[in-house]
Design an enzyme around this catalytic site. Structure first.
Site, PDB file in Angstrom:
ATOM      1  N   THR A  13       0.878  -1.201  -0.034  1.00 42.38           N
ATOM      2  CA  THR A  13       0.095  -0.051  -0.010  1.00 42.38           C
ATOM      3  C   THR A  13       0.839   1.257  -0.070  1.00 42.38           C
ATOM      4  O   THR A  13       0.878   2.115  -0.971  1.00 42.38           O
ATOM      5  CB  THR A  13      -0.699   0.042   1.162  1.00 42.38           C
ATOM      6  OG1 THR A  13      -1.705  -1.320   1.263  1.00 42.38           O
ATOM      7  CG2 THR A  13      -1.887   1.206   1.084  1.00 42.38           C
ATOM      8  N   ARG A  45       7.577  -8.993  -2.673  1.00 44.40           N
ATOM      9  CA  ARG A  45       7.353 -10.451  -2.144  1.00 44.40           C
ATOM     10  C   ARG A  45       7.162 -11.177  -3.390  1.00 44.40           C
ATOM     11  O   ARG A  45       7.699 -12.535  -3.531  1.00 44.40           O
ATOM     12  CB  ARG A  45       6.340 -10.497  -1.080  1.00 44.40           C
ATOM     13  CG  ARG A  45       6.823 -11.633  -0.385  1.00 44.40           C
ATOM     14  CD  ARG A  45       5.682 -11.637   0.806  1.00 44.40           C
ATOM     15  NE  ARG A  45       5.648 -10.180   1.640  1.00 44.40           N
ATOM     16  CZ  ARG A  45       4.795  -9.950   2.546  1.00 44.40           C
ATOM     17  NH1 ARG A  45       4.114 -10.702   3.050  1.00 44.40           N
ATOM     18  NH2 ARG A  45       4.756  -8.575   3.039  1.00 44.40           N
ATOM     19  N   GLY A 134       0.572   9.723   9.684  1.00 40.51           N
ATOM     20  CA  GLY A 134       0.431   9.425   8.311  1.00 40.51           C
ATOM     21  C   GLY A 134       1.123  10.624   7.778  1.00 40.51           C
ATOM     22  O   GLY A 134       2.215  10.868   7.513  1.00 40.51           O
ATOM     23  N   GLY A 187     -13.186  -1.433   5.776  1.00 44.56           N
ATOM     24  CA  GLY A 187     -11.587  -1.345   5.729  1.00 44.56           C
ATOM     25  C   GLY A 187     -10.902  -0.243   6.469  1.00 44.56           C
ATOM     26  O   GLY A 187      -9.764  -0.148   6.150  1.00 44.56           O
ATOM     27  N   LYS A 205       3.614   5.119  18.194  1.00 45.31           N
ATOM     28  CA  LYS A 205       3.912   6.507  17.683  1.00 45.31           C
ATOM     29  C   LYS A 205       4.132   7.503  18.969  1.00 45.31           C
ATOM     30  O   LYS A 205       4.969   8.511  18.425  1.00 45.31           O
ATOM     31  CB  LYS A 205       2.491   6.973  17.239  1.00 45.31           C
ATOM     32  CG  LYS A 205       2.447   6.046  15.820  1.00 45.31           C
ATOM     33  CD  LYS A 205       0.710   6.163  15.054  1.00 45.31           C
ATOM     34  CE  LYS A 205       0.649   5.343  14.000  1.00 45.31           C
ATOM     35  NZ  LYS A 205      -0.863   5.255  13.611  1.00 45.31           N
TER      36      LYS A 205
END
Lengths: 437, 437
Positions: A13, A45, A134, A187, A205
């Site tokens: 992602t 991968r 983020g 999601g 974090k």
């Protein structure tokens, strides 16, 4: 000027998002960085699955060590996640004289001190803006934007999954389990949501922010961590009635006795700006002695927001890689020889206010017993409300807000109160944070 | 390592705050910067008034040129304000090879391009974080934190005085004049409040953000500027009833036809986070194509918040002053040879939505005439409400929200509507900004 060659470890992602952003905004990024930043190699991968990323200038490999050992690569971007082999790969890249950009919060929070020491020795940079918040440039804000300040505390909504669930619990009046299922369906939560809902991700974090705010080593193992799985719809509702919102906060605070480092749900006044940060968004309040309270808000996860931070680090490294290492921004915000050994304060010693919800048999004397126990432990009550019994039940909910007390006293009081015959089951205990001065 | 010697031009509110913060947090700042940052000289207007600042290592002078010409000074901090002699002093400091830190938004917005060119030529830095948003590290966020992004737009509450007045107008249901007086009494507005309430101060700050967001030269003279002096208590109240708040916004946006650069009051949805930024606080929303919307919040003025940004710049300059100038962060975020010549879009060509308040005689046919004029100019109506007449009056307020239309069409429509015999006086026109995608 010669382009910077970047090697990616991982094309999932965030890796895919990084490649997309670098390609789409190539012209704009070059105008800023002063030279081209191009991805020339990527370890994946499954070569077959990644072949749609292939292009003339991009070599794909399934051997990540081929990337960190490639002498043409200037910067390695690690986006595999997990501790091993990410740690070995990063240390090898450093050993090979490469700069590193990583989004790996677990790795930095657990092994950052070792990694930065290795980087310091080799004179290379390790950048990690994407590890916290983020796309919000919060590492840069704390490490460079607020250097004038003695940081007093940081309090952040730094996990989007839990903030989404808490927002839905409030809006729909539903319980945790039901809203977790909805978050998974949409999601916002993973199939195994443990790291998010138990507060571990937020603690990673927070550990990183605490280190750069106070100039202390990474000490994830000292963090107090409590998730949101035990919160009930009733608690969310009662909090609203009292003028508060419940948020999962990461809090780190400098006190005379040590540094607080704790992740847990908290009631915060509904009128505070951060109480109105809803859905999967993140926001971090940073209180400095000169600047006062500042807040940073944005998307805390997602392919392109995270890529935004990764690419910002790439531009920073590109701009600074020829600078004398002694004049670069230090990894931990403070010079490596100027770190502090202020201890992390054990949770027992933390002082804060509390929301307590007791379920009790509705008979005389209960409240007298409870308030006596609290008074004996030096806990004073700020507000109290007793709810009508749920239909068909004989038990009532009693909600109390306390003034600031020490955590170990609250724990002792809770044990004594729970032992009273009129008290049914466990007490719900949620900390209360004013987030004011 | 050798300390950095700083010379201050001005020891007023911000200058005094800078000295205070540098002294109080000296240990912490040195731990971050890697060397001591010390103020060795300061130019003041009145030596007698400033003598309480004197100390062993600090020379006071009433001749600012003595500071910029002093060969022992490494960095000059300009905090006098105004264009002259600040500009001459800064250019002379640059000519003498000194780095410059300034909080002077009017100077940067009007003459930044010339000053940066001089600095570029001499290989010195000019830092100006304190010029926008007080203590909020917004320049750093746009210039370094969001380098991955094509910035789409910025919208900010960047003037504390007007935000304080608007917050009070809403909370107390009062008019502009009354709340301006209160702001003056409380020290939130100056005796001559023109620069703040007419939007000039916000336009200076917006011009600077626009330049670094889009890589264009400073073009303050192209900014559209409208203040808050004509807002009435009724408009604030009607906006609330429609689910909006009125804020003075600085907006800069990239469109296919050019860059919007405009300061004016705007209705924004009350549920937006930025709509809840109250009092004298500032907040800036920055929308990037990768990161999405991010927001930065904090104190936009005051001695120590502004000093926080000045000192952050001092630390940045200290860290980077030995770096090759080509590898430093460019003044305007983009490399000097990569600036864009995208034009500023004239206000007439801007498209946005509008709130219109008409005062009309309460008789048949008025609305038909008004809506016909709007339709002929391609303006469609999103919502409308008609208020009961004020007591003892025969006129009614009609409030309309339009869909997106072009400014020149709205202006043409307003002229035609105001010419209708049933319309009393001028139409109040406030732009509406969704601040969403």
């Amino acid at each position: 000027m010669k382009p910077m060659n970047v090697g990616l470890l991982g094309l999932g992602t965030v890796g895919g998002g990084t490649l997309t952003v670098l390609r789409r905004n190539a012209a704009e990024i070059t105008r800023r960085a002063g030279r081209e930043i191009r991805v020339t190699m990527a370890a994946v991968r499954d070569l077959d699955k990644a072949k749609h990323y292939a292009s003339a200038g991009l070599v794909l490999t399934d051997n990540p060590f081929a990337v960190v050992d490639n002498p043409d690569i200037d910067i390695v971007v690690e986006m595999m996640g997990g501790i091993s082999p990410a740690k070995e790969l990063i240390l090898r890249a450093i050993e090979n004289g490469k700069h590193v950009v990583t989004a790996n919060k677990a790795l930095i929070a657990n092994h950052g001190t070792e990694i930065f020491a290795a980087a310091q020795k080799k004179g290379v940079m390790v950048a990690f803006e994407a590890a916290v918040g983020g796309g919000i440039p919060i590492i840069k804000a704390i490490r460079e934007g607020l250097t004038a300040n003695r940081i007093e505390w940081i309090a952040g909504i730094i996990n989007g999954t839990t903030n989404f669930i808490l927002t839905e619990m409030r809006d729909k009046g539903a319980g945790f389990d039901e809203m977790l299922k909805e978050a998974q369906r949409l999601g916002y939560a993973e199939a195994d949501p443990t790291f998010d809902v138990e507060g571990v991700d937020a603690a990673h974090k927070l550990t990183i922010m605490s280190a750069i705010a106070f100039g202390i080593p990474m000490q994830f193992d000292r963090a107090y961590i409590e998730g949101i799985t035990k919160l009930t719809g009733d608690d969310v509702k009662y909090a609203e009635q009292l003028g508060y919102r419940i948020k999962l906060l990461g809090i780190t605070k400098r006190t005379a006795k040590g540094i607080e480092l704790r992740v847990h749900p908290a009631l915060i006044p509904a009128r505070r700006l951060i109480a109105n940060v809803d859905g999967a968004m993140n926001a971090i309040l940073v209180k400095g002695d000169a600047v006062g309270a500042t807040m940073y808000y944005g998307a805390g996860a997602g392919a392109e927001p995270t890529a935004s931070s990764v690419v910002a680090d790439l531009v920073d490294v590109t701009r600074m890689h020829t600078a004398d290492p002694h004049n670069r921004v230090p990894h931990l915000a403070f010079q490596p020889d100027a770190l502090s050994d202020e201890p992390i304060l054990p949770m027992d010693e933390v002082r804060t206010a509390y929301y307590l919800r007791l379920r009790a048999l509705d008979k005389p004397g209960v409240l007298a017993d409870v308030t006596r126990i609290l008074a004996d432990l030096d806990i004073s009550i700020d507000a109290m409300m007793q709810k009508e019994p749920h239909e068909g039940e004989e038990q009532v909910d009693i909600i109390m807000l306390t003034h600031q007390s020490m955590e170990k006293n609250i724990n002792a009081a809770m044990a004594k109160i729970e032992a009273l015959p009129a008290i049914c089951g466990k007490i719900a205990r949620i900390r209360v944070e004013q987030l004011g001065k």
